[in-house]
Design an enzyme around this catalytic site. Sequence first.
Site, mmCIF file in Angstrom:
data_model
loop_
_atom_site.group_PDB
_atom_site.id
_atom_site.type_symbol
_atom_site.label_atom_id
_atom_site.label_comp_id
_atom_site.label_asym_id
_atom_site.label_seq_id
_atom_site.Cartn_x
_atom_site.Cartn_y
_atom_site.Cartn_z
ATOM 1 N N SER A 1 -77.779 70.744 18.286
ATOM 2 C CA SER A 1 -78.389 72.059 18.125
ATOM 3 C C SER A 1 -78.536 72.796 19.451
ATOM 4 C CB SER A 1 -79.741 71.893 17.413
ATOM 5 O OG SER A 1 -80.263 73.125 17.011
ATOM 6 N N ASP B 1 -77.745 79.407 18.543
ATOM 7 C CA ASP B 1 -77.814 78.155 19.290
ATOM 8 C C ASP B 1 -76.494 77.411 19.116
ATOM 9 O OD1 ASP B 1 -78.091 77.366 16.672
ATOM 10 O OD2 ASP B 1 -79.670 75.915 17.047
ATOM 11 N N ASP C 1 -75.266 75.090 17.260
ATOM 12 C CA ASP C 1 -74.639 74.900 15.947
ATOM 13 C C ASP C 1 -74.862 76.085 15.020
ATOM 14 O OD1 ASP C 1 -77.361 74.368 15.578
ATOM 15 O OD2 ASP C 1 -77.006 72.820 14.069
ATOM 16 N N ASP D 1 -77.282 77.555 13.554
ATOM 17 C CA ASP D 1 -78.220 77.625 12.434
ATOM 18 C C ASP D 1 -79.509 78.318 12.842
ATOM 19 O OD1 ASP D 1 -79.364 75.664 14.024
ATOM 20 O OD2 ASP D 1 -79.636 74.205 12.409
#
Length: 449
Positions: free
Chosen positions: A104, A246, A248, A250
Amino acid sequence: MALQKKYFGTDGIRGMANSGNMTAKLALKLGMAVGSLYIRGSHRHRVVIGKDTRLSGYMLESALVAGFTAVGMDVILLGPLPTPAVSMITRSLRADLGVMISASHNPYYDNGIKLFGPDGFKFSDEQELEIEQRMDNIGLDNFSVPSNLIGRAKRLDDADGRYIEFVKNSFPRGKTLDGLKIVVDAANGAAYKLAKKIFWELGAEVIELSVKPDGFNINENCGSNHPESLIQEVLKQKADIGFALDGDADRLVVVDNLGGVVDGDQILAAIATDYLSNQKLTSNNIVATIMSNLGMEHYLNSIDLNLIRTNVGDRYVSEAMRKHGANIGGEQSGHIILSDYSTTGDGLIAALQLLNVIISQNKSTAEICKVFEPFPQILRNIECNNRGVLSEKKVIEAIEVAQNKLNGNGRILVRSSGTQSIIRIMAEGDNLDLLNVIIDDIAEEIINA
């Protein structure tokens, strides 16, 4: 009493790559343990694997492929793609499992593994405990299949295109982003190839930042944790809005047209208000975490909406949304879950929903994103390797004294990070000077415990 998990934390398994719980050996064991649990029936079983742009993603991806194929599962490789895309494609392909390799917002030297079921939802605590027990207590060699039944691995060439169209379809049909200037910071992460395309294809002028990943620069002085460059570019370009993702993708942080940073609480409140006025809410419940600002809770109550709080982690938000029939939930950190479209946090879908509000009301981003007046809130992270420190008597007493000092006009929250050796202290109330004193007192007891 709930069993303590050995490998899984707040959001999957996470740690420093090539050490501890984040090694090729553990990834191999995880693939075999999870895969063997989901081999049911005689059909060919499939798992979808995506990743972000960290160097260690290659190592972990290969180890997971070896584990899954060893127990007879076919593997579909997506390459670098956002976490919500993995969730979506798992459902779309009717796969048995989805896996995302990402840490993340963490630096490149960390990595993590997130698991999704065939419905696209993240695994529950109970499922994670079952997997851990299988990894440690059952001889995984027992699940290796004969050589003629070993799984195959192949790449899905159109994964990017599938996800781009999926995200674009969340934007109201007939509307465009014509006339808007948008700056997008992709954090040198999983959305580096597709973030600009989505907004540009819907009509916006797009300036992109942090889209040259090299395996080491993911989240480095960019993205949702470091919006400084995005702020400068929004002001320089006189843009209407800036989006920071960020690693990833999400998570979403917004920069308004005046250069102000907008957190997840204000995004959540703006979308919830729009959904309420357009009768799009599936219930009068909005879900957020214990970290969300009291100001948002008071605002939602003022428009007859309930705020339901959960533990930190978008997985817990998603579970509470299903339980309470809510279609909007999220975290202050920028994970926004809109269950009409996605089963997990999706920074790009949240961005489009916010843009729809801005267009519909014909107001600036700064006007739209100042929904409520937040209570002063101070956050402090204390480095601490002692996981039991919050059970120490003096620490407990310090927290109780601090809460009493607020006299009902605020909150104290002290918790261990689920992914790092950190104790997080949050103090919230209407007296900023008092909050600083309270934080100092609690931090001192934790450090000296």
